[in-house]
Scaffold this active site. Structure first.
Site, PDB file in Angstrom:
ATOM      1  CE1 TYR A 123      -4.215   1.637   0.526  1.00 37.09           C
ATOM      2  CE2 TYR A 123      -2.860   3.263   1.587  1.00 37.09           C
ATOM      3  CZ  TYR A 123      -4.057   2.677   1.086  1.00 37.09           C
ATOM      4  OH  TYR A 123      -5.115   3.960   1.130  1.00 37.09           O
ATOM      5  CE  LYS A 171      -3.460 -15.481  -2.693  1.00 35.84           C
ATOM      6  NZ  LYS A 171      -4.738 -15.994  -3.023  1.00 35.84           N
ATOM      7  CG  ASP A 204      -8.045 -15.993  -2.177  1.00 34.11           C
ATOM      8  OD1 ASP A 204      -7.298 -16.124  -0.959  1.00 34.11           O
ATOM      9  OD2 ASP A 204      -7.653 -16.540  -3.128  1.00 34.11           O
ATOM     10  CG  ASP A 228      -7.426   0.454   1.540  1.00 31.43           C
ATOM     11  OD1 ASP A 228      -8.204   1.214   1.906  1.00 31.43           O
ATOM     12  OD2 ASP A 228      -7.356   0.361   0.246  1.00 31.43           O
TER      13      ASP A 228
END
Ligand code: NAI
Ligand code: MG
Length: 335
Positions: A123, A171, A204, A228
């Site tokens: 980010y 992840k 996910d 976010d």
């Protein structure tokens, strides 16, 4: 008397900061606001998206309430939000999403708090051209030290507020080094809190699980970009971006702002919901130890949502606007 920097910001920022400062004043909060500029408007006026005086004021007072800031897409100046979070080392971005009375949503009794690492990850926009116009690269930075402090902040919060479970989102199957390190630190920190359930999920799957059954989640801790995205998702579970506040907290400074952005589609139309920034301001009052004022504001807000929904803004199915909603909360506080 508390000296607090106030940054109205862009888009709906002026409308919602006006609303929230009025509510705080009516509730009896003894605050001296030091108004400063930042964002797109500041950039257009002074050529600087974060003027020196603004940084100096935050540096001096160590606490700010901030409206949203527009960040140009694709090109233009770097996000002022990212700069401020890094400049003052505000490593915990705390974003509660809690169901509210009389707000229609597919879910009830959602009560999730996202702890988002706020200074690293993909980010922060560490990007460069390998071949200009053809090949771009972005670098995600994750350190053990920064991971440990945000994960510890999440567990400490869980402990002191009697929460039962921390879910770490990553992840690490694909980004084995960066989010793998974050996960490894999480597994380590979790051992220091045997009374709190620890779970890790791949991002996910997490997104799907949150939509399917949000009640299974309590505290979430994750890296910057995932935080976010998932905090906007969490807002959607409880009535939208108009109702979720947030805090950026470091060891010796804090900036309170809503989860949402400058909402250019409704700016200047008296339609912006001030509840999100009001929740941020309530987090600020807690940070200042002004719990009784915070509690009075929360009761007034709940009362208006329950008894006078028609004065509220359209995003939560009211027939009113920013001003009617604000006035009703102030009236409930005076009552
Ligand atoms: P956004 O959060 O501004 O708006 C998304 C949608 O939610 C819009 O339909 C908007 O009308 C609605 N919405 C947001 N806040 C609302 C409120 N208080 N009351 C009623 N409806 C509300 O996101 P978007 O459009 O992606 O971004 C707009 C700008 O904001 C961009 O320049 C972005 O960089 C900036 N931004 C700034 C943030 C900050 O200052 N912390 C955070 C997120 C985005
Ligand atoms: Mg966001």
């Amino acid at each position: 008397m508390h000296n607090i920097v106030l940054i109205p910001g862009d888009g709906i920022g002026a409308e919602i900061t006006r609303s929230v400062t009025k509510i705080l004043k009516t509730a009896g909060a003894d605050i001296n606001w030091i108004e400063c500029q930042a964002g797109e408007k500041a950039y257009q006026e002074s050529g600087d998206s974060i003027p020196k005086e603004t940084l100096e004021a935050i540096n001096k007072h160590r606490i700010a309430l901030k409206g949203p800031l527009t960040t140009p897409v694709g090109s233009g100046f770097r996000s002022v939000n990212v700069t401020l979070r890094q400049e003052f080392d505000l490593y915990s971005n705390i974003r509660p999403a809690k169901s509210l009375p009389n707000i229609t949503s597919r879910y009830s009794n959602v009560d999730i708090i996202t702890f988002r690492e706020n200074t690293q990850g993909l980010y922060i926009g560490k990007e460069h051209w390998v071949d200009e116009g053809e090949h771009a690269e972005s670098i995600a930075v994750v350190t053990r030290k920064a991971s440990r402090r945000i994960i510890t902040a999440a567990f400490e919060y869980a402990k002191t507020s009697n929460r039962k479970k921390v879910t770490l989102v990553h992840k690490a199957n694909i980004l084995k080094l960066t989010t793998g390190l974050f996960l490894e630190v999480g597994q380590d920190v979790a051992k220091e809190y045997p009374d709190i359930e620890f779970q890790d999920l791949i991002v996910d799957n997490m997104a799907m699980q949150m939509v399917l059954n949000p009640k299974q989640f309590d505290i979430i801790v994750t890296t910057n970009l995932f935080g976010d995205i998932l905090s906007d998702l969490a807002s959607g579970l409880v009535g939208g971006l108009g109702v979720t506040g947030a805090a950026n907290i470091g060891d010796d400074a804090a900036i309170f702002e809503a989860v949402h952005g400058s909402a250019p589609d409704i700016a200047g139309k008296n339609l912006a919901n001030p509840t999100a920034l009001l929740f941020s301001a309530m987090m600020m009052l807690e940070y200042l130890g002004e719990d009784s004022i915070r509690n009075r504001i929360l009761s007034a807000l709940y009362k208006v949502l329950l008894d006078q929904k028609y004065v509220c803004t359209p995003d939560i199915d009211g027939d009113g606007n920013t001003i009617t909603y604000t006035e009703a909360i102030c009236a409930a506080l005076r009552y």
